[in-house]
Design a protein around this motif. Sequence first.
Motif: not given
Length: 460
Positions: A345, A324-326, A313, A322, A328, A349, A337, A340
């Motif tokens: 995540e 996923a890639d989000v 993360c 982690s 930010w 969200s 990206e 996280v």
Amino acid sequence: MRKRLFPALLAGLLLIFAAAALALTSPASAAPAATIQDAAQALRDDPVYVDPGARDQLSVADEKALENKITDADKPVFVAVLPDTSAFPEEGLLQTLRSDTGITGVYAIRLGDGFDAGADPQVMPTRAVENLTAVVENPTTAGNADAQLNAFVDRAVEQARGTAPASWSGGGGGAADGPGAPVGGLITLGALVAAGGAGAYAISRRNKRRKEEEERIALEKLRVVVDEDITAYGETLERLDFHPAEKGADDTMRADYERALDSYESAKTRMDRATHPSDVRGVTQSLEDGRYSLAVLEARRTGKTIPARRPPCFFDPRHGPSIADVLWTPSGGAAREVPVCGADEVRLSQGEDPMSRTVDTGDGNRRPYWEAGPAYGPWAGGYFGGGLLPGLLVGTMLGSMLATPAYASEYGGGDFGDGGAGGDWGGGDFSGSDFDSSGFGGGGFGDGGGFGGGFDGGGF
């Protein structure tokens, strides 16, 4: 014996007579500097140059005091005080001064009532110079050259990397005293040649001691953070409550558990033996290997799919791998990206702030590690690896330092820029006109400062 002594004596005599020839051909009183090249030549000998046409800006006594402040700090900080005339055109002036001086360092110019500064990135990051320039360009100091330049130098010598160039004489000399002066100069030069070897040795020892002390301080800062990580990992192992002989356990699970334990012991041993900041990268790499082993073990125990190997993360590597890639976007910065964990995540969200890892920045406040200094580079590098980290940290204080030779030398950052070429801090070295000009893009000498629109205050 005579054959060995003769070349050394000849070399010494040649140095003496060459210096004497320069002294004899130099005029007793130099004409006023008419170009930026004259100012650059003067800065090779002393850290502060005041053009005769700008003497009303800074007195001889104030110039000397400023020189002493810089030389006592042993930092590559250069200051030029110039008149606002056609001899010193504003456009490209800062970059020209750096190029003609030819020494890596921090450069400041007081041009009439205006001010601008720049630096080689390996000596001081561009953002740091911008911030520093903005600080001294205020009504309190702008109208007083002595106050403004001292305010700049006070901060610059604290932040600049590297050492003063060997060419500095440590202060200006007087004019020749008449026909007998060259003879006195020969005697002095002879003494200087005899003492040169001893002086070079003393300087080398001093620089080595200072570098060792800087490394020790950086390692101690890292030790606090890494010890917290090791403790957190140990607590995770305790909460796992896995027993190799428990019902349902098989050889693959036991192997995962064994790897997790080995990582724990490896991290502790590596940290105990660490002698340089770069050694910390192996410690955090071991911790990350261990956390992945635990994630795999958990998946096997619960019958889930074995997770793919992903970076930890971004916000806090202690959160584990982690998922996923989000996208930010930090306040005032550009979107990127980042990898996280599941909890962060969800927070993102829902419009909440992630649970970021904070570290001590030395001012009594804790801030996210990406807003801290370069000492935390090896710590982050072990978790994320050289290829991923610069993209995650683009625009941050830490990210701006990862690719510099200074970072690579002192913090073991070869993965992030120079391929491990190493070297010294870089400050005070002669490079001529072969330098990274990105740190000298001054935008002018008017109010509000230069650097293409000045300082935006954003952390990213």
